[in-house]
Design a protein around this motif. Structure first.
Motif, PDB file in Angstrom:
ATOM      1  N   VAL A  50       0.820  -1.213   0.000  1.00 58.00           N
ATOM      2  CA  VAL A  50       0.000   0.000   0.000  1.00 58.00           C
ATOM      3  C   VAL A  50       0.855   1.264   0.000  1.00 58.00           C
ATOM      4  CG1 VAL A  50      -1.999  -1.067   1.088  1.00 58.00           C
ATOM      5  CG2 VAL A  50      -0.240  -0.021   2.522  1.00 58.00           C
ATOM      6  N   GLY A  51       2.136   1.134   0.232  1.00 58.47           N
ATOM      7  CA  GLY A  51       3.012   2.300   0.226  1.00 58.47           C
ATOM      8  C   GLY A  51       4.474   1.908   0.266  1.00 58.47           C
ATOM      9  N   ARG A  52       5.298   2.841  -0.190  1.00 59.06           N
ATOM     10  CA  ARG A  52       6.742   2.610  -0.213  1.00 59.06           C
ATOM     11  C   ARG A  52       7.421   3.938   0.058  1.00 59.06           C
ATOM     12  NH1 ARG A  52      10.232   1.252  -5.407  1.00 59.06           N
ATOM     13  NH2 ARG A  52      12.208   1.008  -4.375  1.00 59.06           N
ATOM     14  N   TYR A  53       8.424   3.940   0.961  1.00 59.04           N
ATOM     15  CA  TYR A  53       9.136   5.169   1.298  1.00 59.04           C
ATOM     16  C   TYR A  53      10.553   4.829   1.746  1.00 59.04           C
ATOM     17  CZ  TYR A  53       7.552   3.694   5.927  1.00 59.04           C
ATOM     18  OH  TYR A  53       7.292   2.960   7.055  1.00 59.04           O
ATOM     19  N   PRO A  54      11.471   5.807   1.753  1.00 55.12           N
ATOM     20  CA  PRO A  54      12.852   5.529   2.169  1.00 55.12           C
ATOM     21  C   PRO A  54      12.919   5.087   3.627  1.00 55.12           C
ATOM     22  CG  PRO A  54      12.702   7.670   1.103  1.00 55.12           C
ATOM     23  CD  PRO A  54      11.297   7.186   1.306  1.00 55.12           C
ATOM     24  N   ALA A  55      13.789   4.144   3.903  1.00 63.59           N
ATOM     25  CA  ALA A  55      14.034   3.676   5.273  1.00 63.59           C
ATOM     26  C   ALA A  55      14.958   4.688   5.945  1.00 63.59           C
ATOM     27  CB  ALA A  55      14.658   2.291   5.257  1.00 63.59           C
ATOM     28  N   ILE A  56      14.394   5.588   6.720  1.00 65.23           N
ATOM     29  CA  ILE A  56      15.144   6.686   7.336  1.00 65.23           C
ATOM     30  C   ILE A  56      15.710   6.246   8.686  1.00 65.23           C
ATOM     31  CG2 ILE A  56      14.960   9.048   8.232  1.00 65.23           C
ATOM     32  CD1 ILE A  56      12.626   9.419   6.234  1.00 65.23           C
ATOM     33  N   ASN A  57      16.970   6.572   8.900  1.00 64.89           N
ATOM     34  CA  ASN A  57      17.662   6.322  10.170  1.00 64.89           C
ATOM     35  C   ASN A  57      17.648   4.839  10.573  1.00 64.89           C
ATOM     36  OD1 ASN A  57      19.274   7.352  12.223  1.00 64.89           O
ATOM     37  ND2 ASN A  57      17.555   7.516  13.617  1.00 64.89           N
ATOM     38  N   LYS A  58      17.789   3.958   9.601  1.00 68.10           N
ATOM     39  CA  LYS A  58      17.913   2.525   9.870  1.00 68.10           C
ATOM     40  C   LYS A  58      19.393   2.173   9.883  1.00 68.10           C
ATOM     41  CE  LYS A  58      13.632   0.994   9.782  1.00 68.10           C
ATOM     42  NZ  LYS A  58      13.016   0.205  10.825  1.00 68.10           N
ATOM     43  N   THR A  59      19.795   1.319  10.806  1.00 71.90           N
ATOM     44  CA  THR A  59      21.196   0.909  10.898  1.00 71.90           C
ATOM     45  C   THR A  59      21.486  -0.166   9.865  1.00 71.90           C
ATOM     46  OG1 THR A  59      21.189   1.409  13.256  1.00 71.90           O
ATOM     47  CG2 THR A  59      22.989   0.043  12.436  1.00 71.90           C
ATOM     48  N   VAL A  60      22.598   0.021   9.159  1.00 71.06           N
ATOM     49  CA  VAL A  60      23.075  -0.935   8.162  1.00 71.06           C
ATOM     50  C   VAL A  60      24.447  -1.403   8.636  1.00 71.06           C
ATOM     51  CG1 VAL A  60      23.673  -1.296   5.742  1.00 71.06           C
ATOM     52  CG2 VAL A  60      21.835   0.297   6.356  1.00 71.06           C
ATOM     53  N   TYR A  61      24.652  -2.713   8.664  1.00 65.65           N
ATOM     54  CA  TYR A  61      25.891  -3.302   9.186  1.00 65.65           C
ATOM     55  C   TYR A  61      26.730  -3.847   8.037  1.00 65.65           C
ATOM     56  CZ  TYR A  61      23.208  -3.152  13.490  1.00 65.65           C
ATOM     57  OH  TYR A  61      22.442  -2.737  14.556  1.00 65.65           O
ATOM     58  N   LEU A  62      28.052  -3.774   8.210  1.00 66.30           N
ATOM     59  CA  LEU A  62      28.980  -4.308   7.217  1.00 66.30           C
ATOM     60  C   LEU A  62      29.884  -5.327   7.898  1.00 66.30           C
ATOM     61  CD1 LEU A  62      29.941  -4.081   4.250  1.00 66.30           C
ATOM     62  CD2 LEU A  62      31.682  -2.502   5.086  1.00 66.30           C
ATOM     63  N   PHE A  63      29.892  -6.545   7.346  1.00 64.67           N
ATOM     64  CA  PHE A  63      30.750  -7.612   7.839  1.00 64.67           C
ATOM     65  C   PHE A  63      31.922  -7.763   6.874  1.00 64.67           C
ATOM     66  CE2 PHE A  63      26.693  -8.275   9.714  1.00 64.67           C
ATOM     67  CZ  PHE A  63      26.882  -8.981  10.889  1.00 64.67           C
ATOM     68  N   PHE A  64      33.139  -7.867   7.403  1.00 67.75           N
ATOM     69  CA  PHE A  64      34.342  -8.019   6.590  1.00 67.75           C
ATOM     70  C   PHE A  64      34.621  -9.509   6.378  1.00 67.75           C
ATOM     71  CE2 PHE A  64      35.954  -4.055   9.023  1.00 67.75           C
ATOM     72  CZ  PHE A  64      35.152  -3.234   8.265  1.00 67.75           C
ATOM     73  N   GLY A  65      34.765  -9.920   5.125  1.00 69.47           N
ATOM     74  CA  GLY A  65      35.097 -11.317   4.828  1.00 69.47           C
ATOM     75  C   GLY A  65      34.090 -12.274   5.417  1.00 69.47           C
ATOM     76  N   ASP A  66      34.593 -13.252   6.178  1.00 72.73           N
ATOM     77  CA  ASP A  66      33.729 -14.250   6.812  1.00 72.73           C
ATOM     78  C   ASP A  66      33.519 -13.965   8.297  1.00 72.73           C
ATOM     79  OD1 ASP A  66      33.367 -15.789   4.467  1.00 72.73           O
ATOM     80  OD2 ASP A  66      35.334 -16.721   4.754  1.00 72.73           O
ATOM     81  N   ASP A  67      33.784 -12.736   8.727  1.00 73.43           N
ATOM     82  CA  ASP A  67      33.598 -12.382  10.136  1.00 73.43           C
ATOM     83  C   ASP A  67      32.157 -12.621  10.561  1.00 73.43           C
ATOM     84  OD1 ASP A  67      36.211 -11.613  10.209  1.00 73.43           O
ATOM     85  OD2 ASP A  67      35.822  -9.461  10.352  1.00 73.43           O
ATOM     86  N   THR A  68      31.976 -12.986  11.833  1.00 68.65           N
ATOM     87  CA  THR A  68      30.636 -13.219  12.363  1.00 68.65           C
ATOM     88  C   THR A  68      30.106 -12.008  13.125  1.00 68.65           C
ATOM     89  OG1 THR A  68      31.582 -14.259  14.327  1.00 68.65           O
ATOM     90  CG2 THR A  68      30.949 -15.712  12.501  1.00 68.65           C
ATOM     91  N   SER A  69      30.944 -11.012  13.326  1.00 65.76           N
ATOM     92  CA  SER A  69      30.530  -9.760  13.965  1.00 65.76           C
ATOM     93  C   SER A  69      30.727  -8.630  12.972  1.00 65.76           C
ATOM     94  CB  SER A  69      31.369  -9.474  15.208  1.00 65.76           C
ATOM     95  OG  SER A  69      31.179 -10.480  16.165  1.00 65.76           O
TER      96      SER A  69
END
Length: 134
Positions: A50-69
């Protein structure tokens, strides 16, 4: 005898120096991973959007290689955009969490994962429009 010992030490030193110079995924390069996250809202029965809008102030995580954290995280801006800058060559995993209803009363966090491979030291990877469901 002294020459043999010197030669062996030289080979061992060269081995450690060449292995120490290998770069691994992470910060320190000139590449970039960026993208935009959107939120889709559904009708009460979850049958159509019914609607679509930008995800504002959402945290995005980056994992390096095969790291689990996660190695780092950023928040999306007012347009739902995010960017991880100064990345080196390697494999990365970008993760954001979407809140969805597991049943009629319990919200749950569902990960949205995208794998990215940086192959060029100045590469800019745009993972495009990725969607979070709400």
């Amino acid at each position: 005898m002294m020459q043999k010992l010197f030669f062996i030490l030289l080979i061992i030193s060269a081995f450690f120096l060449t292995n120490a110079c290998q770069t691994t995924p992470g910060q320190g390069g000139n590449a970039q991973i960026k993208g935009t996250f959107w939120v889709r809202n559904y009708d009460p029965l979850y049958t159509y959007v019914v609607g679509r809008y930008p995800a504002i102030n959402k945290t995005v995580y980056l994992f390096f290689g095969d790291d689990t954290s996660p190695g780092m995280s950023v928040n999306t801006n007012a347009n739902g955009e995010f960017a991880f800058t100064y990345m080196r060559k390697g494999k990365y995993k970008v993760v954001a969490y979407s809140q969805q209803l597991a049943n009629s009363s319990q919200p749950s966090q569902v990960p949205r994962e995208t794998y990215v491979f940086i192959e060029n030291k100045k590469e800019i990877k745009d993972i495009g429009l990725d969607t979070l469901n709400q």
